[in-house]
Write an enzyme that holds these catalytic residues in place. Structure first.
Site, PDB file in Angstrom:
ATOM      1  N   ASP A 184     -12.794   6.519   6.252  1.00  0.00           N
ATOM      2  CA  ASP A 184     -12.545   7.014   4.906  1.00  0.00           C
ATOM      3  C   ASP A 184     -12.483   8.537   4.997  1.00  0.00           C
ATOM      4  O   ASP A 184     -12.685   9.106   6.075  1.00  0.00           O
ATOM      5  CB  ASP A 184     -13.627   6.555   3.926  1.00  0.00           C
ATOM      6  CG  ASP A 184     -13.053   6.278   2.535  1.00  0.00           C
ATOM      7  OD1 ASP A 184     -12.395   7.171   1.980  1.00  0.00           O
ATOM      8  OD2 ASP A 184     -13.261   5.167   2.005  1.00  0.00           O
ATOM      9  N   ASP A 223      -7.973  11.383   7.185  1.00  0.00           N
ATOM     10  CA  ASP A 223      -7.226  11.689   5.961  1.00  0.00           C
ATOM     11  C   ASP A 223      -5.866  11.005   6.034  1.00  0.00           C
ATOM     12  O   ASP A 223      -5.044  11.330   6.891  1.00  0.00           O
ATOM     13  CB  ASP A 223      -7.056  13.203   5.863  1.00  0.00           C
ATOM     14  CG  ASP A 223      -6.313  13.648   4.613  1.00  0.00           C
ATOM     15  OD1 ASP A 223      -5.862  12.777   3.838  1.00  0.00           O
ATOM     16  OD2 ASP A 223      -6.184  14.869   4.413  1.00  0.00           O
ATOM     17  N   VAL A 224      -5.606  10.066   5.136  1.00  0.00           N
ATOM     18  CA  VAL A 224      -4.357   9.303   5.190  1.00  0.00           C
ATOM     19  C   VAL A 224      -3.142  10.128   4.798  1.00  0.00           C
ATOM     20  O   VAL A 224      -2.004   9.692   4.987  1.00  0.00           O
ATOM     21  CB  VAL A 224      -4.422   8.023   4.324  1.00  0.00           C
ATOM     22  CG1 VAL A 224      -5.589   7.143   4.740  1.00  0.00           C
ATOM     23  CG2 VAL A 224      -4.487   8.352   2.838  1.00  0.00           C
ATOM     24  N   TYR A 243       0.875   5.446 -10.214  1.00  0.00           N
ATOM     25  CA  TYR A 243       0.124   4.449  -9.447  1.00  0.00           C
ATOM     26  C   TYR A 243       0.911   3.139  -9.349  1.00  0.00           C
ATOM     27  O   TYR A 243       1.029   2.541  -8.269  1.00  0.00           O
ATOM     28  CB  TYR A 243      -1.220   4.219 -10.130  1.00  0.00           C
ATOM     29  CG  TYR A 243      -2.111   3.193  -9.475  1.00  0.00           C
ATOM     30  CD1 TYR A 243      -2.855   3.499  -8.342  1.00  0.00           C
ATOM     31  CD2 TYR A 243      -2.238   1.912 -10.020  1.00  0.00           C
ATOM     32  CE1 TYR A 243      -3.702   2.566  -7.749  1.00  0.00           C
ATOM     33  CE2 TYR A 243      -3.073   0.975  -9.440  1.00  0.00           C
ATOM     34  CZ  TYR A 243      -3.803   1.306  -8.307  1.00  0.00           C
ATOM     35  OH  TYR A 243      -4.630   0.367  -7.732  1.00  0.00           O
ATOM     36  N   LYS A 260       2.312   1.515  -5.826  1.00  0.00           N
ATOM     37  CA  LYS A 260       1.857   0.199  -5.378  1.00  0.00           C
ATOM     38  C   LYS A 260       3.018  -0.782  -5.264  1.00  0.00           C
ATOM     39  O   LYS A 260       3.038  -1.637  -4.357  1.00  0.00           O
ATOM     40  CB  LYS A 260       0.784  -0.334  -6.330  1.00  0.00           C
ATOM     41  CG  LYS A 260      -0.533   0.412  -6.262  1.00  0.00           C
ATOM     42  CD  LYS A 260      -1.176   0.290  -4.895  1.00  0.00           C
ATOM     43  CE  LYS A 260      -2.572   0.881  -4.860  1.00  0.00           C
ATOM     44  NZ  LYS A 260      -3.220   0.725  -3.529  1.00  0.00           N
ATOM     45  N   THR A 308     -15.455  -1.341  -8.876  1.00  0.00           N
ATOM     46  CA  THR A 308     -15.443  -0.363  -7.783  1.00  0.00           C
ATOM     47  C   THR A 308     -15.697   1.026  -8.358  1.00  0.00           C
ATOM     48  O   THR A 308     -15.638   1.233  -9.575  1.00  0.00           O
ATOM     49  CB  THR A 308     -14.080  -0.345  -7.074  1.00  0.00           C
ATOM     50  OG1 THR A 308     -13.078   0.124  -7.994  1.00  0.00           O
ATOM     51  CG2 THR A 308     -13.691  -1.728  -6.561  1.00  0.00           C
TER      52      THR A 308
END
Length: 266
Positions: free
Chosen positions: A38, A64-65, A157, A161, A192
């Site tokens: 993460d 870090d993505v 978002y 997705k 979450t």
């Protein structure tokens, strides 16, 4: 249940909490070696300490993505610790800016797409060689109900997705003959930290309690969630773990909805 993954090696992104953390927990319990990653190293290491595993079967490395060089460095650390991976779970993501389309600027779009769409692309590009090498591999992307049922107040978002869903479907055709299966899981309103933050904001704006914010959100925004509650992370992680397993040997290019009926279509 024996998922047939004892001795396999899994890399789980977004694993400092929620669905990613619970997926790592299940894979460890099934005998896999697991690398969790993460962005925040301190939080990741604290979360990893709460996972139970035999010595040598759990490793935690931050990455870090949004940065290809960070993912390359992660790959080097993974190779040094466990060798090549067999399973890739991509669970990291951001909600992005919320509001009507005319209220969201270009940077809000770019930042969301950079994490939620290009993140999975970068990760896959970095690790696809590992996953093609063993004649057996699994990729599972955490998507969202928003990919197929977009909402007008979170379009960056939703669009990102939807892009991942299309990316995964296309990718599933590329390497299946080599034994690499690619699938998605689409949750809806899971308990979450991401949805906690959303409900905190909603409660403050409306001057209500957190529980009242959750209840009003369900009634007004998610009327088809027939169970009338947020899902729990482990309820999603169970499906992710199945798709990582030998039991899912004939599942490829699929999108499993774990949404209490939230998507109002077949």
């Amino acid at each position: 249940m024996d998922l047939g993954i004892q001795g396999k090696t899994a890399l789980v992104f977004g694993a400092d909490s929620g669905i990613g953390w619970n997926t790592a927990r299940i894979l460890l319990a099934e005998g896999a070696t697991v690398v969790v990653t993460d962005l925040d190293e301190g939080r990741l290491l604290t979360s990893a300490d709460q996972l139970e595993s035999a010595p040598g079967r759990l490793h935690a490395f931050a990455a870090d993505v949004t940065a290809a060089d960070s993912l390359a460095a992660l790959h080097d650390r993974v190779r040094g610790a466990v060798g090549e991976i067999d399973i890739l779970v991509q669970s990291s993501g951001v909600t992005g800016p919320q509001g009507m389309f005319h209220e969201i600027d270009e940077q809000g779009w770019l930042d969301t797409i950079d994490v939620d769409l290009m993140g999975p692309v970068r990760i896959t590009r970095e690790f696809i060689g590992d996953l093609r090498n063993g004649g057996w591999g699994r990729i599972v992307y955490l998507v969202s109900e928003d990919a197929s049922q977009p909402y007008d107040d979170e379009l960056p978002y939703c669009a990102a997705k939807a892009g991942v869903l299309s990316f995964a479907k296309g990718l599933s055709r590329s390497y299946a003959a080599e034994g690499l299966l690619v699938n998605c899981v689409s949750p809806a309103f899971i308990h979450t930290p991401m949805t906690d933050a959303m409900m905190d904001k909603r409660a403050k704006q409306a001057g209500t309690s957190f529980d009242e914010a959750v209840s009003s959100f369900l009634n007004a925004e998610r009327p088809y969630m027939e169970l009338g509650r947020r899902g729990e992370p482990e309820e999603v992680a169970n499906v992710v773990a199945f798709l990582c397993s030998d039991l899912a040997s004939f599942v490829n290019g699929a999108n499993y909805r774990v949404d209490s009926g939230s998507v109002a279509t077949i």
